[in-house]
Write an enzyme that holds these catalytic residues in place. Sequence first.
Site, mmCIF file in Angstrom:
data_model
loop_
_atom_site.group_PDB
_atom_site.id
_atom_site.type_symbol
_atom_site.label_atom_id
_atom_site.label_comp_id
_atom_site.label_asym_id
_atom_site.label_seq_id
_atom_site.Cartn_x
_atom_site.Cartn_y
_atom_site.Cartn_z
ATOM 1 N N ASN A 223 4.352 -1.920 2.257
ATOM 2 C CA ASN A 223 3.532 -1.809 3.451
ATOM 3 C C ASN A 223 2.501 -0.691 3.312
ATOM 4 O OD1 ASN A 223 2.420 -1.751 5.967
ATOM 5 N ND2 ASN A 223 4.315 -1.445 7.082
ATOM 6 N N ASP A 224 2.937 0.555 3.470
ATOM 7 C CA ASP A 224 1.980 1.659 3.478
ATOM 8 C C ASP A 224 1.142 1.736 2.202
ATOM 9 O OD1 ASP A 224 2.758 2.537 5.993
ATOM 10 O OD2 ASP A 224 4.438 3.662 5.160
ATOM 11 N N VAL A 225 1.717 1.317 1.080
ATOM 12 C CA VAL A 225 0.994 1.441 -0.181
ATOM 13 C C VAL A 225 -0.154 0.445 -0.296
ATOM 14 C CG1 VAL A 225 2.986 2.358 -1.409
ATOM 15 C CG2 VAL A 225 2.581 -0.098 -1.410
ATOM 16 N N THR A 226 -0.285 -0.447 0.715
ATOM 17 C CA THR A 226 -1.398 -1.391 0.685
ATOM 18 C C THR A 226 -2.401 -1.082 1.788
ATOM 19 O OG1 THR A 226 -0.309 -2.900 2.225
ATOM 20 C CG2 THR A 226 0.126 -3.234 -0.109
ATOM 21 N N ALA B 168 5.530 5.610 7.240
ATOM 22 C CA ALA B 168 4.560 6.606 7.648
ATOM 23 C C ALA B 168 4.268 6.502 9.138
ATOM 24 C CB ALA B 168 3.272 6.463 6.857
#
Lengths: 465, 103
Positions: A394-397, A435
């Site tokens: 999720n956050d890494v995209t 996050a």
Amino acid sequence: MISANLSAIFYLISGVLFILALRGLSSPETSRQGNFFGILGMIIAVTVTFLSVGNFSTGFVYVLIFILVGGSIGALIAYRIPMTAMPELVAGFHSLVGLAAVFVAISAFLNPEAFNLGMPGNIKLGSLIEMSIGAAVGAITFSGSVIAFLKLQGIMSGSPITFKGQHPLNAIILTSIIALIYLLCSTQSSNLFWILLAVSFLIGFLLIIPIGGADMPVVISMLNSYSGWAAAGIGFTLENTALIITGALVGSSGAILSYIMCKGMNRSFFNVILGGFGATEENSSSSSKEQRPVKSGNADDAAFLMKNASSVIIVPGYGMAVAQAQHALREMVDTLKKNDIKVSYAIHPVAGRMPGHMNVLLAEANVPYDEVFELEEINNDFANADVAFVIGANDVTNPVAKTDPQSPIYGMPVLDVEKCKSVLFVKRSLSPGYAGIDNDLFYKENTLMLFADAKKMTEDITKNL
Amino acid sequence: MEIDPLIFRLSIFILSIFVGYYVVWSVTPSLHTPLMSVTNAISSVIIVGAIIAGLSGNSDSVFNTSSIFGFLAIALAAINIFGGFLVTQRMLAMYKKKKKDKK
């Protein structure tokens, strides 16, 4: 009995073998040989120790028994452990190294004659300093790793535990450790030694509780580093080259991994250690609560998109591991490849709960490692790919990291998933990642959300292909 | 004047940190998990200290407070050594290359 010089040479050899063991990991082809070097180094070190003590009486039998008992437990764990639980396992193992260092230090403190360090109550100053540093770092490693283990295992809540005055308290305790070591060395008092251990256990515990569950990649690497420094401290006490070399290797290895993990999150090491990421996320997520439209689809739509694609990039994350979807994913990819579709995997440095975790899970599902790419290697390919399949990440995209300086994750390197012609995003709901921020990717024109369990969705897509 | 042997050990230590630094940077990121498990296993070479401690008792009394801590440390380190190397082995065995003949 062999001479001290000869055994020192053998310890040196085993130290060199340990260096070769790490060197082997530079590529998967040489890695198995590297592991063999490591085992060889260990056998040499243990054998030489037996020979140099030269005491093959009843004690020797007990040593073998304890090695056998510990060894069988270890072997059993190694064969049973599922690959998804590697982070917990490594955290647990770190705690054992820490505790073993503490025990050796206690033993040396109680009976310094056996180690040639002087008499009880009159231990050589240098040895006492080294011993107490080794014991303190070992104790910190132990209690810190236990907390990390409990958090990873889900026994303890992964959310950061913070309280008022936490940092001053930690600072006081850390200073008191230095003061205690100084006093211990000047008085040789055994009471001070026990207090030192107790305080070190306490600080290890206090240092890890404020760190959130998702910062675990950093925590584990850091504890890895600590366990190395503890071993080196004991190595100085025992004047043992193998231990000193190994301690230095492991210490720097853990430090480098922590650095890589911090960079992957664009956070400074101190920012992670001091915790409190949970505090900043609250206000930013609550401010923008307006509903935005998303496009959602089903397995049929996803299969249709992928069938007409010529290249697909898979972006796996921790959610894939939780759903145990890696095998289903591999089957889906096999079907795609049969239709002459080019498939590759993109892995973010902090995907998963420890460094390299995703790579192991994919390898377990028989994904060839030359189809798996790191962020820098593959990020430019997204623009030319037809479909990005985000599963459990999720956050890494999140493109916000590139566009919104207000965002807590601004500046974090992210995968340029949005540049693909279309994005398939497998997720249970629209809830934000760790996050705590909304992912802009959900609302992009070219994103199709697939709301389902990752494993089930992947299986359904395979059926529809 | 003679040099304190501690200085030699310190030199080994400092140089090993540098060796570690360069060796670990050359480890491919996809093998970072095995790297952690193998460093775990090798740091359990602390077992040599534990063995010395365990054998410190004399033949009349194998167990004294000091040697008991030694024996406990032996068991802990042995869990790590066997567990660490075997789990690394298990992981590394899974890393395979693409089969060329398969279509």
